[in-house]
Every structure is written in C-alpha cells, then in structure tokens.
Scaffold this motif. Structure first.
Motif, PDB file in Angstrom:
ATOM      1  N   SER A  96       1.108  -0.693   0.199  1.00 56.92           N
ATOM      2  CA  SER A  96       0.332   0.244   0.084  1.00 56.92           C
ATOM      3  C   SER A  96       0.939   1.084  -0.127  1.00 56.92           C
ATOM      4  CB  SER A  96      -1.203  -0.236   1.061  1.00 56.92           C
ATOM      5  OG  SER A  96      -1.201   1.894   1.273  1.00 56.92           O
ATOM      6  N   THR A  97       0.262   2.401  -0.671  1.00 56.94           N
ATOM      7  CA  THR A  97       0.917   3.911  -0.585  1.00 56.94           C
ATOM      8  C   THR A  97       1.117   4.015   0.589  1.00 56.94           C
ATOM      9  OG1 THR A  97       0.271   4.068  -2.819  1.00 56.94           O
ATOM     10  CG2 THR A  97       1.108   5.851  -2.144  1.00 56.94           C
ATOM     11  N   MET A  98       0.048   3.904   1.676  1.00 61.91           N
ATOM     12  CA  MET A  98       0.209   4.756   3.049  1.00 61.91           C
ATOM     13  C   MET A  98       1.008   4.290   3.765  1.00 61.91           C
ATOM     14  SD  MET A  98      -2.739   6.152   1.794  1.00 61.91           S
ATOM     15  CE  MET A  98      -4.092   6.486   3.449  1.00 61.91           C
ATOM     16  N   TRP A  99       2.357   4.618   3.199  1.00 60.99           N
ATOM     17  CA  TRP A  99       3.729   3.859   4.023  1.00 60.99           C
ATOM     18  C   TRP A  99       3.816   4.138   5.644  1.00 60.99           C
ATOM     19  CZ3 TRP A  99       7.410   7.402   6.452  1.00 60.99           C
ATOM     20  CH2 TRP A  99       7.166   9.012   6.335  1.00 60.99           C
ATOM     21  N   THR A 100       2.694   5.849   6.026  1.00 63.25           N
ATOM     22  CA  THR A 100       2.967   5.725   7.513  1.00 63.25           C
ATOM     23  C   THR A 100       1.699   4.940   8.028  1.00 63.25           C
ATOM     24  OG1 THR A 100       1.160   7.778   7.143  1.00 63.25           O
ATOM     25  CG2 THR A 100       3.382   8.364   6.882  1.00 63.25           C
ATOM     26  N   ASN A 101       0.944   3.647   7.629  1.00 61.34           N
ATOM     27  CA  ASN A 101       0.667   2.919   8.527  1.00 61.34           C
ATOM     28  C   ASN A 101       1.350   1.259   8.715  1.00 61.34           C
ATOM     29  OD1 ASN A 101      -3.050   4.269   7.007  1.00 61.34           O
ATOM     30  ND2 ASN A 101      -1.290   4.601   8.407  1.00 61.34           N
ATOM     31  N   PRO A 124      -2.974   0.110  15.100  1.00 65.54           N
ATOM     32  CA  PRO A 124      -1.671   0.320  15.343  1.00 65.54           C
ATOM     33  C   PRO A 124      -0.896   1.055  13.789  1.00 65.54           C
ATOM     34  CG  PRO A 124      -2.274  -1.657  16.045  1.00 65.54           C
ATOM     35  CD  PRO A 124      -3.126  -1.098  15.646  1.00 65.54           C
ATOM     36  N   GLN A 125       0.279   1.448  13.764  1.00 60.79           N
ATOM     37  CA  GLN A 125       0.671   2.279  12.593  1.00 60.79           C
ATOM     38  C   GLN A 125      -0.036   3.092  12.027  1.00 60.79           C
ATOM     39  OE1 GLN A 125       2.672  -1.875  11.848  1.00 60.79           O
ATOM     40  NE2 GLN A 125       4.178  -1.065  13.364  1.00 60.79           N
ATOM     41  N   HIS A 126      -1.467   3.439  13.003  1.00 60.29           N
ATOM     42  CA  HIS A 126      -1.529   4.420  11.625  1.00 60.29           C
ATOM     43  C   HIS A 126      -2.126   6.211  12.339  1.00 60.29           C
ATOM     44  CE1 HIS A 126      -4.699   2.606   9.419  1.00 60.29           C
ATOM     45  NE2 HIS A 126      -4.150   1.588   9.415  1.00 60.29           N
ATOM     46  N   GLY A 127      -1.450   6.934  11.369  1.00 63.97           N
ATOM     47  CA  GLY A 127      -1.029   8.022  11.559  1.00 63.97           C
ATOM     48  C   GLY A 127      -0.257   8.244  10.071  1.00 63.97           C
TER      49      GLY A 127
END
Lengths: 387, 178
Positions: free
Chosen positions: A244-249, B127-130
């Motif tokens: 996924s491109t949502m790298w901060t996740n 978790p790790q959502h931000g």
C-alpha cells in the motif's frame, strides 16, 4: 511458458555526470550487449526500455526520446517504470516477451541521467510526495530512508557499525568493476561512521551516489539459444509485488512486499529452501542498510540476522553467501533503472564465469537479483541459473 | 572506446564530465527552467480530514469489516476493498513510530539546526496509523521511538486547512524521558 536464457549484456560507465545524452548511453550499452551475443539490431524481435522518473532527465515521456538509442525504431517497443524497482522490472518484462512466445529475442535497455537536474536530483524527488499530507512539510526523500533505517535498527537492536560494514564491503567489491563510480579499496568502517550526517541515522557514506549511466541485456528463447552458446544462463523465476502507498501505516522494519515477490520467484524457480539453494545475491543497496533489509526480505536469513552474517564475513565475495559481488549501488553507482547492470547483468556475468576480478571463487550456480522502488513499497525479483 | 578489460563488461564506454566543465562551458549544453503550477482537489476523505485540522481535530475513518481505524482516513479500504464506514474524532496525542534528525532541506542543501521529523501513530487509531510531521520542544538527544507526543496547533485564526495547521508534536507531559 518458454524457457528464457540470457545471451548478452552491456553497461556504460556510471558517473555523476556523463557527456553523452541518454540516447547515446542507451546506444553504447546496447552495442556492447549485441557484440557479446554476436547479433545485430535486425535479430532483435522486441525491445523493452526501463527508465525511472522523467523529472531527472527533464524530458517527459522519455521512452520516446531514448527509443532510437535503444535499437527500438521500427520494432515493438515499450517503456516500463516503477521507480527504483525498474532495474529488475524491465528485465522481468523482457523475460515475459520471450516466455510468452511472442518474441524469440528481446532486448532490454535501462537508462538514467540524473545529472541533468539542478540544483540536485533530490529536487525532482520532491514531486513524488503526496501533495496534501507530505509536501507542505518540505520533505527530502532521504527522510524516508532515515525513518525506515531507524525503525529497522531500533526493532532489531542493530548497531550503526554493522550497517557501515555493507558500505565498506560494496565499495571494496566495486574496485574490480570497470564502470564503477565510487570504488574504494581503503575505505574503513570509521570512514563511514565519521562521514557527514545527512539525516540521522543516514550519513553521507551510507548513501549511493546519483549517477548517469545505461545498461542492456538480451534474452533468447530455448529454441534459438544453442545458436549462440553451449553454456546458457537461464532465467528460472521472476516475481514482483507492491505494498500500500499508505507508508505511514506500515511497519517499516520488514519489507513484506519483498518477501511476497521473492516467494513468487522462488516458486516459479522450484526453490524450496532459498538459504541452501541460492549461492549468491544482488539485493538492492541504494543505502547500506537496504542490503541487510532486503537480504531478510529475500528470505536468505532470519529477521534481524543479516547484520550478524555480514559481521561474520558470510556476505563477502569469498563467503558462503556473497551479497553484491558487483560492488552494488553503493560502490558502482545508482543511475536508478540502469542498476540493472549490477542487479541482473552481474548475475549473468557471474553465472557465465565472465566476471573477471569480481568473479565469485566458489563456482556459483544460482543467483537472485532484486530491486526496490516507489515509496518504499515495490519489489522486483529475478532468479538466474547456470545451464 | 575505452581499453579492453579482462572479464565483463569488456570495456567501459562513456565520457566523465564534472560540474566545472559545465559552469566553465567546456562542454556544449542547453538549459531550461520549467514554469508550471498545479492545483489538487483534495477529494472526499482528505477534504474532511484537512477541515478537521482547521477545527483543531484529528479525524479518522473506520472499516468495520477489517476492524481498523484508519489515519489518514480514506473512503475505501485498500484491504477488504469495500467502502469505509464512519468518521471518528481521535485524540491529538500519539507515539513516535520512527523519526529522523535531518540536516538536509528539500533541495538537499545543508542546514545547521536539524529538523526533527517522523511518523506519529495517533492514539485511538489502529497500530501504525498516523502521519508524518515535525517534532519540537525536545532535543535530538531526547527524541526516541515510542515517545508519547501531543500536537501543538497554530492559533485558530492562523489555520488555513493544511497539515501545517499542526505546528509540530511536542512531548506529552512526562513523555520526554527515555
């Protein structure tokens, strides 16, 4: 699927700036590959071009700009692109041209000219960030890798000196490479640890340099390969995967997309135990920690174990599992897509016994090459085997 | 053509040049400075999120099927590939997932006072959502992974509907210690 062999490879000098245009560099690398294969442009059925962001060259849709240099005029020709993953994805695309039976001989050319971009190629990298969430923070691409490196180091309690060993090994390995930009026989761990701090934990000598350069590779079907060689090198498996491109996740400590791509390639190659069945690897090393991260992603060791194996000398050219015998991106240079020269051309040269001073002494039979790109999410993998 | 080398590649074509060669016009070159502007519609999810920031709120989106609270929010879930379900207001606190201490600006120019930058996992999200943001009111010696942090907001009149409506994240009370 048809079996696919490599019959020739070529590569230009890698350097911060080269005088030749991208088109001319493509021509030089292609000519060398044609010479090695003993064929001419008319023997080529189809051409694949690999080149990363247009913004470096400053020419949009640069596939067309590079076409004539890549022996593509008048032929089926396509440019493929997935950022840093391109250097292994372009040969994967070349492979499927032949594996599918639509071509007997396919040429793959990869080119990058980062020296065109001012004040620094990093300026062009600004344009890959998300425009709403990231760009207002004026990011530098090195931040991404610094954050990933920190997460990896912290999770597995890895010391910077064990990461610096990769830079030292690869810059020393590159001494035997005629195209190398940053070979250094005398570099030490202290040199890396004392180099300029860029974005902690990334220091100057942890990073591969931006470069100009090109490389080329020629694939041939099983039916035709005996015309060219009695001792072919085969492409046994290919794999690619993107997260996924949502790298901060994502947990940045392990590249699960690399593992997915590796599993795909190993399955195709009939490899059940990669640690035993693979003799050497060219993991993508734009930063020294990435070689370790990718070694783990390629399932060649346990998570957090790559720095230990490196410290023990296992990954040296004469070790049990050599990593980046070419000198990698750290030593030879990083003209993004053109690193096909280290990641796939090198597998071919090593397996064909043609690597000269860089030759692995233990007669390797199977090698794996890998590249990595987009926003820390794309993995491309190929397994090559000596016939 | 470069001289023949034992082993492959058999020679190393290409002509090395330096920046000096260009500055001193020792080689022929042409120059171009593109002038182009863009505007991006923020779309459904980001418009709501950014307007939330303007009101001093961090908003997430739930995916009931995957049991996830998504930050940054999106209107569809990339895993189950169904629409997401509800908006949810989260705290403006979280913990540092990872960070860097940067001596580079966005053009790779060197800067003296380093930028503290990193990813914050927001409290109440999965978790790790931000998202990525700056850190402040802490030294480069104090910052660490797992540090509890809290958003420092711009004054309401200065907010414009942007990620920079948060100035930075500071240590949550007692969060500065390793």
């Amino acid at each position: 699927m048809n079996d696919v062999a490599v019959i020739g490879a070529g590569m230009t000098v890698f350097q911060r700036r080269l005088k030749e245009t991208g088109k001319e560099l493509s021509y030089l690398a292609t000519k060398m590959a044609l010479e090695e294969a003993g064929i001419t442009k008319k023997d080529i059925d189809m051409v694949v071009m690999g080149s990363a962001p247009d913004a470096f060259d400053g020419i949009h849709q640069k596939g067309e700009n590079l076409l004539d240099g890549a022996a593509g005029a008048g032929k089926p020709y396509v440019r493929v692109f997935n950022g840093g993953g391109t250097g292994v994805f372009a040969p994967i695309a070349g492979w499927w041209h032949v594996a599918s039976g639509v071509a007997d001989i396919a040429l793959v050319v990869c080119e990058e000219k980062m020296g065109n971009c001012y004040p620094h190629p990093q300026t062009a990298f600004r344009h890959i960030w998300d425009p709403i969430l990231d760009r207002p923070l004026a990011p530098n691409l090195v931040w991404l890798f610094a954050m990933e490196m920190n997460r990896y180091m912290t999770k597995y309690n890895i010391k910077k000196e064990d990461i610096a060993r990769v830079a030292v090994k690869n810059k020393r390995n590159a001494v035997g490479h005629p195209c190398a930009q940053l070979p250094d026989e005398k570099i030490t761990i202290e040199d890396v640890l004392n180099s300029e701090m860029m974005a902690w934990p990334v220091q100057r000598l942890d990073i591969s340099p931006p470069s100009d350069g090109a490389s080329a590779l020629i694939f041939c079907s099983k039916d035709k390969v005996r015309q060219f060689t009695d001792d072919p090198v085969w492409v046994d498996g290919v794999g690619w995967n993107i997260d996924s491109t949502m790298w901060t996740n994502r947990d940045l400590s392990f590249p699960r997309y690399v593992a997915n791509a590796a599993r795909m390639a190993y399955k195709m190659a009939g490899i059940h135990n990669p640690r035993k069945e693979i003799d050497f690897a060219e993991p993508y090393d734009p930063f020294d920690y990435k070689e370790l991260h990718h070694m783990e992603g390629l399932l060649l060791c346990n998570k957090g174990e790559a720095p230990i194996l490196t410290r023990e000398g296992v990954t040296e050219r004469d070790g049990n599992m050599p990593m980046c015998p070419s000198g990698g991106l750290m030593g030879v240079g990083n003209p993004i897509a053109a690193t096909m020269g280290q990641k796939i051309c090198e597998l071919y040269w090593q397996l064909a016994g043609k690597a000269g001073k860089r030759q692995i002494p233990t007669d390797p039979q199977v090698g794996v090459g890998q590249a990595w790109g987009d926003i820390m999410q794309m993995a491309t993998v190929a397994v090559l085997r000596r016939g | 053509m470069a001289k023949k080398i034992e082993g492959s590649p058999g020679y190393a074509p290409g002509t090395r040049v330096s920046t000096k060669d260009i500055v001193q016009k020792k080689i022929s070159y042409s120059w171009w400075e593109p002038e182009v502007q863009y505007s991006w519609s923020m779309g459904q999810a980001m418009s709501k999120f950014i307007m939330g920031l303007k009101d001093g709120k961090i908003l997430g989106r739930t995916c009931i099927k995957c049991d996830r609270v998504l930050v940054p929010p999106r209107m569809f879930c990339e895993y189950c590939y169904g629409p997401t379900d509800n908006w949810i207001e989260l705290k403006d606190t979280g913990s540092i997932e990872t960070y860097s201490i940067s001596y580079l600006d966005s053009d790779a120019r060197r800067i003296k006072d380093p930028i503290l930058i990193g990813v914050i996992s927001i409290d109440g999200a999965s978790p790790q959502h931000g998202f990525m943001h700056y850190f402040g009111e802490m030294t480069k010696e104090e910052i660490h992974i797992g540090m509890k942090v809290k958003a420092v907001w711009k004054a309401p009149k200065d907010r414009e509907g942007a990620i920079t409506d948060i100035k930075y994240f500071k240590p949550l009370k007692g969060g500065g210690k390793k």
